[in-house]
Design an enzyme around this catalytic site. Structure first.
Site, PDB file in Angstrom:
ATOM      1  N   ASN A 188       0.761  -0.742  -0.131  1.00 57.78           N
ATOM      2  CA  ASN A 188       0.178  -0.550  -0.266  1.00 57.78           C
ATOM      3  C   ASN A 188       1.449   1.489   0.293  1.00 57.78           C
ATOM      4  O   ASN A 188       1.679   1.352  -1.050  1.00 57.78           O
ATOM      5  CB  ASN A 188      -0.954   0.251   0.807  1.00 57.78           C
ATOM      6  CG  ASN A 188      -1.170  -0.451   2.457  1.00 57.78           C
ATOM      7  OD1 ASN A 188      -0.628  -0.715   2.851  1.00 57.78           O
ATOM      8  ND2 ASN A 188      -0.779   0.797   2.993  1.00 57.78           N
ATOM      9  N   ASP A 189       1.134   2.275   0.758  1.00 64.30           N
ATOM     10  CA  ASP A 189       0.971   3.000   0.227  1.00 64.30           C
ATOM     11  C   ASP A 189       2.467   3.238   0.270  1.00 64.30           C
ATOM     12  O   ASP A 189       3.676   2.848   1.274  1.00 64.30           O
ATOM     13  CB  ASP A 189       1.414   3.664   2.314  1.00 64.30           C
ATOM     14  CG  ASP A 189      -0.404   4.092   2.993  1.00 64.30           C
ATOM     15  OD1 ASP A 189      -0.780   3.440   2.426  1.00 64.30           O
ATOM     16  OD2 ASP A 189      -0.015   4.508   3.866  1.00 64.30           O
ATOM     17  N   TRP A 213      -9.175   1.691  -0.408  1.00 68.87           N
ATOM     18  CA  TRP A 213      -9.327   1.001   0.601  1.00 68.87           C
ATOM     19  C   TRP A 213     -10.548   0.098   0.786  1.00 68.87           C
ATOM     20  O   TRP A 213     -11.135  -1.067   1.395  1.00 68.87           O
ATOM     21  CB  TRP A 213      -9.181   1.144   2.142  1.00 68.87           C
ATOM     22  CG  TRP A 213      -7.528   1.837   2.437  1.00 68.87           C
ATOM     23  CD1 TRP A 213      -6.720   2.327   2.442  1.00 68.87           C
ATOM     24  CD2 TRP A 213      -6.469   0.083   2.733  1.00 68.87           C
ATOM     25  NE1 TRP A 213      -5.689   2.574   2.652  1.00 68.87           N
ATOM     26  CE2 TRP A 213      -5.586   0.630   2.562  1.00 68.87           C
ATOM     27  CE3 TRP A 213      -6.585  -0.574   2.677  1.00 68.87           C
ATOM     28  CZ2 TRP A 213      -4.546   0.537   3.563  1.00 68.87           C
ATOM     29  CZ3 TRP A 213      -5.945  -2.312   3.382  1.00 68.87           C
ATOM     30  CH2 TRP A 213      -4.473  -1.461   3.733  1.00 68.87           C
ATOM     31  N   GLN A 235       4.773  -0.027   1.954  1.00 66.73           N
ATOM     32  CA  GLN A 235       4.235  -0.994   3.044  1.00 66.73           C
ATOM     33  C   GLN A 235       3.912  -1.809   2.058  1.00 66.73           C
ATOM     34  O   GLN A 235       3.755  -2.095   1.431  1.00 66.73           O
ATOM     35  CB  GLN A 235       2.587  -0.216   3.566  1.00 66.73           C
ATOM     36  CG  GLN A 235       3.187   1.042   3.771  1.00 66.73           C
ATOM     37  CD  GLN A 235       3.426   0.639   5.620  1.00 66.73           C
ATOM     38  OE1 GLN A 235       2.141   0.392   5.921  1.00 66.73           O
ATOM     39  NE2 GLN A 235       4.299   0.385   5.224  1.00 66.73           N
ATOM     40  N   PHE A 285       4.916   0.760   9.509  1.00 69.78           N
ATOM     41  CA  PHE A 285       4.104   1.689   9.519  1.00 69.78           C
ATOM     42  C   PHE A 285       5.057   3.283   8.595  1.00 69.78           C
ATOM     43  O   PHE A 285       5.815   2.946   8.642  1.00 69.78           O
ATOM     44  CB  PHE A 285       2.648   2.357  10.151  1.00 69.78           C
ATOM     45  CG  PHE A 285       1.843   1.155  10.306  1.00 69.78           C
ATOM     46  CD1 PHE A 285       1.901  -0.205  10.413  1.00 69.78           C
ATOM     47  CD2 PHE A 285       0.539   1.039  10.639  1.00 69.78           C
ATOM     48  CE1 PHE A 285       0.614  -1.309  10.392  1.00 69.78           C
ATOM     49  CE2 PHE A 285      -0.929   0.530  10.808  1.00 69.78           C
ATOM     50  CZ  PHE A 285      -0.508  -0.455  10.983  1.00 69.78           C
ATOM     51  N   SER A 286       4.207   3.408   7.806  1.00 66.00           N
ATOM     52  CA  SER A 286       3.822   4.337   6.602  1.00 66.00           C
ATOM     53  C   SER A 286       4.708   5.767   7.378  1.00 66.00           C
ATOM     54  O   SER A 286       5.293   5.710   8.478  1.00 66.00           O
ATOM     55  CB  SER A 286       2.865   5.495   6.064  1.00 66.00           C
ATOM     56  OG  SER A 286       2.669   4.217   5.164  1.00 66.00           O
ATOM     57  N   ARG A 340       0.279   8.755  13.591  1.00 70.48           N
ATOM     58  CA  ARG A 340       0.787   8.319  12.634  1.00 70.48           C
ATOM     59  C   ARG A 340       1.308   8.622  11.391  1.00 70.48           C
ATOM     60  O   ARG A 340       0.882   9.889  10.957  1.00 70.48           O
ATOM     61  CB  ARG A 340       0.346   6.929  12.257  1.00 70.48           C
ATOM     62  CG  ARG A 340      -1.285   7.351  11.138  1.00 70.48           C
ATOM     63  CD  ARG A 340      -1.404   5.611  10.854  1.00 70.48           C
ATOM     64  NE  ARG A 340      -2.939   5.869  10.706  1.00 70.48           N
ATOM     65  CZ  ARG A 340      -4.855   5.623  10.985  1.00 70.48           C
ATOM     66  NH1 ARG A 340      -4.110   5.646  12.358  1.00 70.48           N
ATOM     67  NH2 ARG A 340      -5.512   6.321  10.666  1.00 70.48           N
ATOM     68  N   ASP A 341       2.477   8.065  10.384  1.00 73.08           N
ATOM     69  CA  ASP A 341       3.048   8.948   9.284  1.00 73.08           C
ATOM     70  C   ASP A 341       3.055   9.642   9.257  1.00 73.08           C
ATOM     71  O   ASP A 341       3.396  10.660   8.379  1.00 73.08           O
ATOM     72  CB  ASP A 341       1.249   8.962   8.091  1.00 73.08           C
ATOM     73  CG  ASP A 341       0.756   8.242   8.702  1.00 73.08           C
ATOM     74  OD1 ASP A 341       1.028   6.140   8.586  1.00 73.08           O
ATOM     75  OD2 ASP A 341      -0.796   8.026   7.950  1.00 73.08           O
TER      76      ASP A 341
END
Lengths: 567, 567
Positions: B47-48, B345, B66, B108-109, B176-177
């Site tokens: 994904n990202d 998504w 990801q 995670f991202s 996050r991110d």
């Protein structure tokens, strides 16, 4: 050109005020595919609702609308058509309220106020204060758009133009849709107007309804698209109760639950009794294509509207809800009721209905409520409740009920509707096992509303646990318009928070739906989101079968499903 | 559970850094349906995009992502996969860059910066300043999301966790991110982070990349949906030229044309050389359903981001463009290049591709340009230009050209593609007779891209004069996913201003399109809008026929259509 020559032929009749008989609710003229609960004109083209007001003397609701009666397409001269109702569900067509001065012009959208205290000087004592209707509308010509006033001495059926028209002229072709409200604190009338292609809502004030002063401009907010249309302010009641079931676990159950984000000081202030809402339409350029109606919640001090947040929100997340207007006055005094045009400029002129084209939405009652869009936030949200009076000629027949039924692939639920009418409502409450959220399985259940004459035509509504979203599929039709119009978006989705968290991994959702021939309004979780969409089956192929099914064991439990057919 | 047991079996291999051979561009392993121009992992779920940076020493672009290699669904342990490119079109898989510490957790991202001056102290003189890569990522566990730093001593292939991790921990599961940029004026590093379910972008500053101070919060802007993700700041060049052809008639041709709305003082200020853009992803809750990427143009002073307007805009108006990230550094120094995840998504885990699932968008180059969304306004707009290097192994074959052809119902244009590959680009310029805007006739022309093995499958792109909008229809497929997935929206529309006003009633539009097996990117009017959407035909049914047609005489003239097949 063909359209226009018809207009010229009939124009002498138009000014008489009523050239169609107002018997559209007479069963002898029953037209099988015409909506019963949603207002349609006898024939011809309609778009924006205009001049909504409540006559407290005769207890009558007035609905005017953009009207081109000579064709199923928009055209000029464009009139204000007129219809009245005692219960907001049954409407009687009352003729043309007024016409533009010339044939190649239009009496474009606007509003009506009740000038109770005769601030305008248009009325004498013979006119009951509750019936002193003053209309504001845009005079559209090839040269410009200017703002006109007309007033009625007979309670809203006939109107006289103000001799000082126009009341506003900024030499623009894109300056329209005056909506007037009363601002109690400043004891002034407030007029909002779209300076459409500048992306401005201009806010004017007046003491006398004819002399207006520019106070401020609200610009460049929300989705902008090609242009702004139909702005309007309303003071909306705030409902302060918040069920503990709906509360995120980290927040307390209190009337004062309030997101820090709404006020700069970040304190948990008590909620006020009302907030101001600015309604604003955009067309074209909606995210779903074509038309969309957005809203902003904030404060209005008599000169400036300041939204609490810079977020963008939609009044209805379907494709067919545009040019919303709130009523001036309500029977209750503080209620905010309103109507939108239930179509979309991308395809509104081409939908397969005849001899009428387009309908209005149901009347909705608006409140501001707190809700939890996710486990960590509580936000203010505009809540919509449909107004439906089904006691009169429409008979409420409870036809089909299900309680506490766990959905299993091996046991789909099916119901055949006797004598389908195409008009019904349903209530649905279901629970979903939340452990399927963010799982790898596509786990949905769906309700198919199938045609009685041709069951290959159906409208599908469902919910899928992984995406945690509702979906609507209106593409399963043999109607060529549905198959061929490239703007008639088939599939739409709706995100809504659970109505209730029953346990740590069990959420419940509620849906209320109204099917009315070719219009579907879906209210999620008591109206925290609404999706209004047109759909089209073949002629008289009304919903005659309801199938509820899933491919997945025990994820979904139907707590309640109740289908009520209306005639 | 099945997925997870595979993960445990293979996890010892993972840490070696490369367990797939990086020969996915080798023709001997050619997989017919895999995109050639859009990055896909050898197999498994992605994904990202993460950690995008340019190595100015070796002149290599780095793309991390990801990655859950064990399945076609998202799962944990979630890794940062890694790929490198010399030309931003051809990518080579470089293995797993790093892994989360435990199996039921995720890396995670996040992002990567080049710590040229060793502000972090992680590097010694043996590491070239241009290769001092420091990664910021979110460590996701069942308990919380905290921010971690890792650094690379080998130019981005292997990473060492910082001993002081986490660098940020606010005891939240929704935090996050991290995306880090350098702010020249304040000589500080700036980190943006999503406080996702509070609808906040938290902005931190640091001198040393490990000690961070909260400076401000940008909250409650744009579409909010369920939660915010993947915020990021970038300083984007402003292109000051504005062709007179594009100018509204009431504005002068000048570098200083500038909408009053951008600054409070309302003067026609000269444009600055750059503006700051805040990118922000929302999922779920996009207007089209599921995922969407929005952006805000404004100023950033080292502590606060202030958008010029409160409007909501989308980086891409299609359904498959999410979690955009800009590269740290570029070969040109000031260019802002970036990549998004080309999926949604709502259905990304269920699309019919194997053994890989999901791809990245093309790399895009961003500039801010003035454009006229209607005849009365000039606005700033983020412009997207695709980066495609077709000189290498992909051969550019011009296959089909049309010039100055007036479309007539009696003369549809058709072209059969020899040896279809499913990979091609096209340029289209057409003019439309504007007198059909707001007319009653539904007047469109369309281009059908039909399958070579089964021409009943096609993708349709068109423009209709009355709605003045483009449409995309991806629903004509025999693939069960397309027919059955209720979130796979069939029909989308795109509003865009004319590229050029040729005369008072003749507008021209430009479209550039890239088809790449199952991904279509459409750039309207040199990238003032982009719509990226997945589509699926049956196995190896590549586009083999192009049909251009209309039902209406002389409304549309194809000024130029050029189709170039790529192998």
């Amino acid at each position: 050109m063909k359209v226009f020559s018809i207009a010229l032929t009939l124009s002498s009749v138009v000014f008489a005020g009523s050239f169609y008989s107002s018997n559209e609710t007479d069963t002898s003229t029953y037209e099988a595919n015409r909506p019963h609960l949603h207002y349609t004109a006898p024939s011809g083209w309609i778009n924006d609702p205009n001049g909504l007001w409540y006559d407290a003397k005769d207890q009558i609701w007035h609905l005017y609308f953009q009207y081109y009666p000579y064709s199923e397409y928009w055209g000029e001269p464009l009139y204000w058509g007129h219809s009245v109702s005692e219960d907001l569900t049954h409407w009687n067509y009352s003729g043309i309220a007024f016409s533009p001065p010339k044939n190649n012009t239009g009496a474009f959208s606007g509003s009506i106020v009740v000038d109770h205290n005769n601030t305008s000087g248009f009325f004498n004592d013979s006119i009951d204060p509750r019936q002193r209707a003053v209309a504001f509308w845009t005079y559209n010509t090839p040269e410009d758009q200017t703002q006109f006033v007309s007033y009625s001495l007979d309670g809203g059926y006939n109107f006289t133009p103000y001799s000082g028209n126009p009341i506003l002229n900024i030499s623009s072709t894109q300056h329209r849709d005056p909506k007037v409200v009363w601002h109690e604190e400043s004891q002034k009338w407030i007029l909002t107007l779209a300076h459409s292609q500048k992306y401005e809502v201009l806010i004017y004030s007046s003491k006398n309804l004819t002399s207006w002063q520019l106070e401020s401009s609200f610009s460049h907010h929300g989705i902008m698209g090609y242009q702004y249309e139909c702005p309007g302010l309303a003071r909306v009641p705030i409902v302060k109760t918040f069920h503990s079931d709906e509360l995120p676990s980290n927040l307390t159950d209190s009337d004062e639950v309030w997101s820090n984000s709404f006020f700069d000081n970040g304190t948990n202030s008590s909620l006020p009794d009302t907030a101001w809402v600015l309604f604003l339409s955009v067309n074209p350029g909606a995210p779903l294509g074509g038309s969309v109606n957005q809203y902003f919640i904030g404060d209005f001090n008599g000169t400036h509207f300041v939204p609490y947040t810079s977020q963008t929100r939609f009044l209805d997340v379907g494709k067919d809800f545009y040019a919303f207007q709130a009523f001036f006055n309500s029977a209750g005094g503080t209620d905010v009721l309103g109507i939108a045009w239930a179509s979309n400029w991308e395809y509104g002129q081409y939908v397969p209905t005849t001899p009428w084209k387009s309908s209005m939405s149901l009347v909705r009652n608006f409140t501001i409520r707190q809700y939890a869009p996710n486990p960590e936030s509580v936000e203010l949200n505009l809540n919509s409740e449909p107004i439906l009076n089904l006691d009169g000629q429409l008979k409420n027949e409870t036809s089909f009920k299900i309680y506490n039924q766990t959905l299993l692939p091996s046991k789909p639920l099916s119901y055949n509707v006797s004598k389908p009418t195409g008009v019904f409502e349903f209530d649905l409450t279901f629970t979903v096992d939340d452990s399927y959220y963010n799982n790898t399985i596509f786990a949905d259940f769906s309700i198919l509303f199938r045609g009685s004459r041709d069951r290959e035509e159906y409208l599908k509504i469902g919910y899928e646990a992984n995406a945690a979203s509702f979906y609507i599929d209106r593409g399963h039709s043999k109607v060529s318009f549905v198959k061929e119009n490239p703007y008639f978006t088939d599939r739409l989705s709706v995100l809504n928070e659970p109505y209730e968290m029953i346990s740590s991994n069990l959420s419940s959702y509620k849906v209320y739906g109204v099917f009315d021939k070719n219009i579907l309004e879906l209210y999620f979780n008591d109206g925290s989101e609404v999706s209004t969409n047109l759909f089209f089956f073949s002629d008289r192929n009304f919903v005659g079968e309801i199938d509820i099914s899933t491919k997945h064991d025990k994820i979904f439990i139907i707590r309640n499903f109740e289908f009520r057919q209306l005639r």
